[in-house]
Structure formats: structure tokens, C-alpha cells
Design a protein around this motif. Structure first.
Motif, PDB file in Angstrom:
ATOM      1  N   ILE A 131      -4.568   4.746  -0.340  1.00  0.00           N
ATOM      2  CA  ILE A 131      -3.197   4.272  -0.176  1.00  0.00           C
ATOM      3  C   ILE A 131      -2.196   5.341  -0.601  1.00  0.00           C
ATOM      4  O   ILE A 131      -1.203   5.588   0.070  1.00  0.00           O
ATOM      5  CB  ILE A 131      -2.987   2.980  -0.983  1.00  0.00           C
ATOM      6  N   GLN A 132      -2.463   5.995  -1.750  1.00  0.00           N
ATOM      7  CA  GLN A 132      -1.592   7.075  -2.249  1.00  0.00           C
ATOM      8  C   GLN A 132      -2.447   8.326  -2.464  1.00  0.00           C
ATOM      9  O   GLN A 132      -2.829   8.650  -3.595  1.00  0.00           O
ATOM     10  CB  GLN A 132      -0.908   6.645  -3.552  1.00  0.00           C
TER      11      GLN A 132
ATOM     12  N   ASP B 157      -0.717  10.480   8.672  1.00  0.00           N
ATOM     13  CA  ASP B 157      -1.784   9.773   9.399  1.00  0.00           C
ATOM     14  C   ASP B 157      -2.031   8.360   8.882  1.00  0.00           C
ATOM     15  O   ASP B 157      -3.102   7.787   9.112  1.00  0.00           O
ATOM     16  CB  ASP B 157      -3.096  10.576   9.352  1.00  0.00           C
ATOM     17  N   ARG B 158      -1.055   7.775   8.183  1.00  0.00           N
ATOM     18  CA  ARG B 158      -1.207   6.397   7.737  1.00  0.00           C
ATOM     19  C   ARG B 158      -0.612   5.420   8.761  1.00  0.00           C
ATOM     20  O   ARG B 158      -0.953   4.247   8.765  1.00  0.00           O
ATOM     21  CB  ARG B 158      -0.526   6.196   6.385  1.00  0.00           C
TER      22      ARG B 158
ATOM     23  N   ILE C 242       1.005   0.119  11.098  1.00  0.00           N
ATOM     24  CA  ILE C 242       1.594   0.428   9.790  1.00  0.00           C
ATOM     25  C   ILE C 242       0.490   0.368   8.747  1.00  0.00           C
ATOM     26  O   ILE C 242      -0.057  -0.708   8.455  1.00  0.00           O
ATOM     27  CB  ILE C 242       2.720  -0.562   9.451  1.00  0.00           C
ATOM     28  N   ARG C 243       0.124   1.552   8.225  1.00  0.00           N
ATOM     29  CA  ARG C 243      -0.896   1.682   7.171  1.00  0.00           C
ATOM     30  C   ARG C 243      -2.230   1.052   7.579  1.00  0.00           C
ATOM     31  O   ARG C 243      -2.995   0.599   6.734  1.00  0.00           O
ATOM     32  CB  ARG C 243      -0.410   1.065   5.862  1.00  0.00           C
TER      33      ARG C 243
ATOM     34  N   LEU D  23       1.996  -4.016  15.418  1.00  0.00           N
ATOM     35  CA  LEU D  23       2.947  -4.716  16.276  1.00  0.00           C
ATOM     36  C   LEU D  23       2.746  -4.225  17.708  1.00  0.00           C
ATOM     37  O   LEU D  23       2.668  -3.022  17.950  1.00  0.00           O
ATOM     38  CB  LEU D  23       4.381  -4.435  15.816  1.00  0.00           C
ATOM     39  N   ARG D  24       2.666  -5.157  18.670  1.00  0.00           N
ATOM     40  CA  ARG D  24       2.275  -4.785  20.029  1.00  0.00           C
ATOM     41  C   ARG D  24       3.253  -5.352  21.063  1.00  0.00           C
ATOM     42  O   ARG D  24       3.844  -6.419  20.869  1.00  0.00           O
ATOM     43  CB  ARG D  24       0.854  -5.277  20.328  1.00  0.00           C
ATOM     44  N   LEU D  25       3.364  -4.635  22.175  1.00  0.00           N
ATOM     45  CA  LEU D  25       4.244  -5.025  23.278  1.00  0.00           C
ATOM     46  C   LEU D  25       3.580  -4.576  24.577  1.00  0.00           C
ATOM     47  O   LEU D  25       2.998  -3.491  24.637  1.00  0.00           O
ATOM     48  CB  LEU D  25       5.612  -4.358  23.109  1.00  0.00           C
TER      49      LEU D  25
END
Length: 667
Positions: free
Chosen positions: A636-637, A241-242, A271-272, A277-279
Motif C-alpha cells: 500500500i505504501q 502503478d497503483r 483505484i489501488r 469504475l466502468r463505462l
């Protein structure tokens, strides 16, 4: 001057003029849009091709779909700016404020304007300059009316100022002003299905200009046309789920337009939750050239979001261009605030339960001692024995100094009771030989009596009555047995109704678990009494359903206390089936699951930096600061065993410091 005004009005009113004139349209039109404020806002939505009616979760939701305001996680501000032809500026500013229980409120404005418009006469001589602007003030509200449906509405107030004719003598011009009021209505449906295919779908519907804005501009009467925006979307989560992939579709149906509908497709790869990033792709009606691709990305960090899009549009005014919008999230999110409320309520319940236990313990101690002493002084050793043993059952260790007086009185009662028994037995033994059979019967009576007394002392009243009945079969007039049976029968009846009354009182007070204990105690005592037994059984069935959820929580806490994290996570999963939106449960599940699957792993530079800051804070005994850094590192971890151990150590140190401070204050 006339030529300049014509150009300006053709830009601001072109959509309305085309709609009313019945023109055929062209590829340069904005997809058939007939409202000047239908130029889309927000770089994220535009990068996804305009497929945003079911996706919006920021202040731009006020424009796209007011019901989506309920998806805004915290108080946020959104800003967007675009340059248009003729030096025209297109600006958007909005804020959204989500509340815990009363929905989400939003306010904002859209402004399109041109400054320093040159006014000339028929000879092209400069007469002066004027400003033109149209402003749309928006006030929105969204409310989640159920776990799967949100509704919303926005009121829009439009004002317009356009230049009038210039007075050549004075060099000044007039201004034509007008205003209008309209409204939008929206719905957002969240799929309640649990099926892997059907869950997590969002369906959005926005009826734009449901209440139309009407104004008279020069010799043209403009009505803002109605537009129906419908779309759906779904996120797909992966990498614990990141990361996610969001896909969306939207169809816009326009009123009174040569191009009746406009399709939008969009996708976002997150991403995290830092880089997106989009299109996007959009197509206008059946026109072969009425489509375009969009691209973009977004950055999110520390509550700020920067979104960029490159619009390869099909509108004559924008063309291909770059767009940027900024969103700022201020303060804690709604889910974080709700977790705080739930955690505080849980703490209050625990404290209240402990306080009630201590009060009941003291009450039983004092009242039980007084009752036992009264029976003892009155020669009722059986009741005195039963009462004093109830008090002694509170002394778990058997050495509590508060019970020294209780133990002394218990010894006196036992001595007196044994003396009374010996006296009764001796009286029977001293009877004549003619009473030998009676003595033998008395022995049996005594055996049943002793068993009845043992049952009576252990509050097994029904069994005590049965043993008394067996004894009375030998001697129906045995006063000692009859007295014990009467007491057992009275105590049983009183015990049943006391338990029922206590359970009813606790149930009315909202203490379902305590009430269930009393009903469960009363049930075996009421066997044979059909009416009472049926009543108690029904009550137990009702309370069991309410307490099933609480029992799961207790099991999970027990597993956590024993370090059985996997079992705790499984139980939390079961509990979340009945309360899927409980944020505190979700937090406990994540922590248990993390500890169950924790492992040694190499820290990234970012994690290592947070871990170092936490270590320094812990060293300086700034436990809250240390906990904050460790929790940020775990975001994060989440499975890093080293960080989990450090977090547990910091929390333990904080508890110890709090305990020491409390002890010092008491001393």
C-alpha cells in the motif's frame, strides 16, 4: 399447450428463425445475434459495453476468448446469474486453473432454463407443468506459445430439453431432447514493442462456433452461426502503478444476419486495484436506435471480486437491467509460484558454488602437499617451491591452523633451495681467473635466472621462458637454466591445455562463469600460437555474452550489500532488458527502488493496522508472520521508510534466529 410451446420456442430459437427467414430485424434484437448462448456473461465485460475479447483475465475468458485464459493469474471460480422474461434463468459457472509451464485449463457451463411451464389444451384447461432448459458445457485450454502470442480453444457440448405434447389421459408429458458439439478458437497478441506508444497493447480474436453445433428442434434445424470477435485494449498506469485506466474496443461480425456487425467500446478506471469504475457503449450495425450505454463498478479484496453492471441494452429480452457476477481467486498466483521456483533455484546454485569451492580447496590442499613433498624428497626444489606456494595461496589469513604443516614444509623447501643456489654460485666463484668472463656472464645469467625463477614461481611462465632465453644467450649449455626453461615450457604447454580442458569440462557441466575464468587464464599463455589463441578468443566471446547477465546480477547484489539502492535498481533495470519476464528480477528491482526512494510518511489507518500487527508478531518472535504483515503494508505504501526498516529488522531477526538454531544443533 400449442400457444405456450410457441412462446417458449420463439424465445429460445428467435435468433435462428430470423436469420433463416431473412427478416429485416428491429431494435429489439440482440444486435443480430443468432445463438441463444450469445447473451453475454460477466458483469465486468458487460459494464465495459461488451468490449472484452482482449481484456478477459478471469474464468469468464472461457466464454469470451479461450486464449485469454493465460491471463488468469491463479486458480479462480466465476459465477454469473441473470433473470430473463417468462421466469427464465440464465446462469454461468466456470473455473480456470493456470499451470506454470503447461498452459491454463478451464471448464464451465452455461444454462438457460424455465421451470414449471403450464401446459394447457385448446380450451385453456391446465394439463400439467413441464421444465425447459438448454445447457452448454464448455472445456477450454489456453497456452502462451511465445512472449507475445497466446492461443486457445474450447469445446462446447450443448444439450436441450423442451416439453413434448401432454397426454390428457395420464396427465403426463413427454420431453424432446437433443445434443450437439461445437468449438471456438481464439488468439491473443501482446505487443512486444518497447516504444512508449506501441507497447502494452492487447489484440484479441475469437472465432466463435468455428465448429458449428447442429440440432433438430421440433420442425426446425438449428445451426449455431459463426461469429468473429475482434478487439484491442491497453492499460495506462499512473500513481506508481497503483491506479490504471483501461480502454478497449471490440467489433463482432456475425454470419447470416441482417445486422452484420456490432461495435463495443469500454473503459475501466482502477483505484489501488480495489475499486474499479466502468463505462461502456455499444452500437448495432447502421441502425440509428441500435445502441446503448452501460455502467458498472467492481470491488476486489482478499482474492474475491464483486462486479456490477447496469445494462441499458438494445436486446428485446434483457432490456435495461442490473447484473452481478462474483469471482474468487484461490491460492497463490502463477507469478508468485514462479518466483518461488526461481528463488529456490538461485539458492541451490549458491549452495552448490560454495560446496564446490570448499571441495576444491580441500583437494588442492591435500594434493598440493603430497606433490610438494614428493618433489622435495626427490631433490626437485624448484617444483616443490612452486607447488607449496600454490597451496599457501589458499590461506587468506596466513594463520589458518590447517596450514601449519604446509608452512613448515615451505620453510624446509626454501632453505634447501637457497642452499642449492649458494652451492651453484660458490662453484662458479671458485673457478679460475680464466673463467672470470664466464663468472661475469654467470652473474648476468644468474640475474636472468632469478627473474625467470620469480616469474616461474608466480606462474608467469611466458616471462620465465623469455628470461631463460636471455640467460642462454650467454651460456647455451647452462643446465640449470635449460632445466628451468624446459620446466617452464612444459608447464606452460600443460597449463594451457589443462586450462582448456578444465574450461571445456566446466562448460559442458553448465558452469559458464568458471569456464570463462579458465579461458581467460589460458589466453595470455597462448599468445603466439595462432590456432590455440583463435580458439580461446572465440570461446571467451561466446561465454562473455552468456555471463553479461550474471555480472549485472552480481553488481546489483554488491550495491545492495553496500546500501547503494539507486545503483542496484539501475543495474536491475539493465538486467531486465534481457529477461523482462523474470519475476525474481522484478521483485528485487521493486525492493531496491523502494529503498532508494523511501521517505518518512504518515501511515493510513489500513497501513497502521498492518504495521501494528507486524510489530506484535515481531515482539512474539513470529518472524514469518511479522514479515507478511510488513510486506502487505508495503504493497500500500511501498516508499514508507519506517515500514522498510521494520521489514529489514524482521528479516535480520529471522536470519539470526535461524543461525542460532543451526549453531545450537551443531553444538
Amino acid at each position: 399447450m400449442i400457444l405456450t410451446l410457441a412462446i417458449l420456442l420463439s424465445f429460445s430459437l428467435s435468433a435462428s428463425i430470423r436469420a433463416q427467414s431473412g427478416g429485416t430485424g428491429s431494435s429489439g434484437q440482440w444486435g443480430g445475434v443468432t445463438d441463444i448462448f450469445d447473451f453475454q456473461v460477466g458483469a465486468r465485460g458487460m459494464a465495459m459495453g461488451g468490449a472484452y475479447v482482449s481484456v478477459a483475465d478471469d474464468p469468464f475468458a472461457l466464454y469470451w476468448n479461450p486464449s485469454s485464459l493465460e491471463q488468469v493469474p491463479a486458480f479462480s471460480i466465476g459465477v454469473y446469474h441473470t433473470n430473463l422474461p417468462f421466469g427464465t434463468q440464465y446462469d454461468y459457472l466456470a473455473l480456470a486453473y493456470p499451470t506454470l509451464y503447461y498452459g491454463t485449463f478451464s471448464a464451465g457451463l452455461l444454462r438457460i432454463g424455465t421451470s414449471d411451464i403450464k401446459i394447457t389444451d385448446s380450451d385453456a384447461s391446465l394439463l400439467g407443468t413441464e421444465d425447459y432448459h438448454r445447457t452448454l458445457y464448455m472445456f477450454g485450454y489456453g497456452k502462451k506459445v511465445s512472449s507475445w502470442l497466446s492461443i486457445g480453444a474450447s469445446m462446447k457440448i450443448e444439450t436441450i430439453n423442451i416439453p413434448g405434447y401432454m397426454d390428457t389421459a395420464s396427465g403426463t408429458g413427454g420431453t424432446n431432447s437433443e445434443s450437439a458439439v461445437g468449438a471456438d478458437f481464439g488468439f491473443l497478441f501482446l505487443s512486444p514493442m518497447k516504444n512508449a506508444i506501441l507497447r502494452n497493447w492487447n489484440f484479441g480474436l475469437n472465432y466463435q462456433n468455428a465448429i458449428q453445433r447442429t440440432m433438430q428442434l421440433v420442425d426446425i434445424k438449428e445451426n449455431s452461426p459463426r461469429t468473429l470477435r475482434f478487439g484491442f485494449s491497453r492499460p495506462f498506469w499512473f500513481s506508481q502503478d497503483r491506479n490504471h485506466l483501461l480502454v478497449a474496443y471490440e467489433l463482432d461480425v456475425h454470419e447470416k444476419n441482417t445486422v452484420p456487425h456490432y461495435m463495443h467500446l469500454g473503459a475501466e478506471l482502477g483505484i489501488r486495484n480495489i475499486l474499479m469504475l466502468r463505462l461502456g457503449w455499444n452500437k448495432r450495425g447502421e441502425a440509428s436506435d441500435g445502441y446503448g450505454m452501460t455502467y458498472g463498478f467492481g470491488l476486489s479484496q482478499f482474492g474475491f471480486k464483486l462486479d456490477y453492471s447496469y445494462w441499458n441494452g438494445v436486446d428485446a429480452f434483457f432490456g435495461s437491467s442490473h447484473r452481478i457476477s462474483i469471482t474468487a481467486q484461490i491460492g497463490r498466483t502463477r507469478s508468485q509460484k514462479l518466483q518461488d521456483v526461481q528463488a529456490e533455484e538461485l539458492r541451490r546454485i549458491q549452495e552448490e558454488a560454495q560446496r564446490k569451492y570448499e571441495e576444491d580447496r580441500r583437494k588442492i590442499l591435500y594434493s598440493g602437499m603430497a606433490e610438494a613433498r614428493e618433489y622435495f624428497q626427490g631433490g626437485d626444489y624448484v617444483r616443490a617451491y612452486s607447488s607449496i606456494n600454490k597451496v599457501l595461496s589458499l590461506d587468506d589469513s596466513g594463520e589458518d591452523p590447517d596450514f601449519d604443516e604446509v608452512r613448515t614444509l615451505s620453510e624446509e623447501i626454501n632453505t634447501a633451495l637457497e642452499a642449492q643456489r649458494r652451492k651453484d654460485v660458490e662453484a662458479q666463484i671458485n673457478k679460475s681467473r680464466e673463467e672470470l668472463e664466464a663468472r661475469q656472464q654467470q652473474r648476468l645469467i644468474q640475474e636472468h635466472y632469478d627473474k625467470a625463477m620469480a616469474f616461474f614461481e608466480s606462474e608467469q611462465l611466458r616471462e620465465a621462458i623469455e628470461e631463460c632465453d636471455r640467460a642462454l644467450e650467454y651460456d647455451p649449455n647452462n643446465e640449470m637454466v635449460k632445466q628451468l626453461r624446459t620446466m617452464a615450457d612444459e608447464d606452460l604447454r600443460r597449463r594451457i591445455y589443462d586450462l582448456i580442458e578444465s574450461a571445456n569440462r566446466l562448460e559442458r557441466g553448465g558452469r559458464a562463469f568458471d569456464a570463462l575464468q579458465f579461458y581467460n587464464q589460458a589466453l595470455p599463455l597462448a599468445r603466439g600460437n595462432q590456432e590455440v589463441e583463435t580458439f580461446i578468443t572465440g570461446k571467451i566471446r561466446q561465454l562473455d555474452q552468456r555471463l553479461e547477465y550474471e555480472n549485472l546480477l552480481r553488481r546489483a547484489v554488491d550495491y545492495e550489500n553496500n546500501g547503494q539502492w539507486k545503483e542496484a535498481a539501475d543495474v536491475y533495470t539493465q538486467a531486465m532488458k534481457s529477461q523482462p519476464n523474470n519475476q525474481e528480477l522484478q521483485r528485487r528491482y521493486r525492493e531496491a527502488n523502494a529503498r532508494a526512494n523511501a521517505k518518512q510518511m504518515e501511515m493510513t489507518p489500513e497501513v497502521k493496522a498492518l504495521y501494528t500487527q507486524g510489530y506484535r508478531a515481531l515482539r512474539d518472535k513470529n518472524y514469518d508472520e511479522a514479515i507478511k504483515y510488513y510486506e502487505q503494508a508495503l504493497e500500500i505504501q511501498p516508499l514508507n521508510k519506517t515500514i522498510l526498516r521494520a521489514l529489514d529488522h524482521a528479516r535480520n531477526q529471522k536470519r539470526r534466529s535461524g543461525t542460532n538454531a543451526t549453531t545450537a544443533a551443531v553444538n
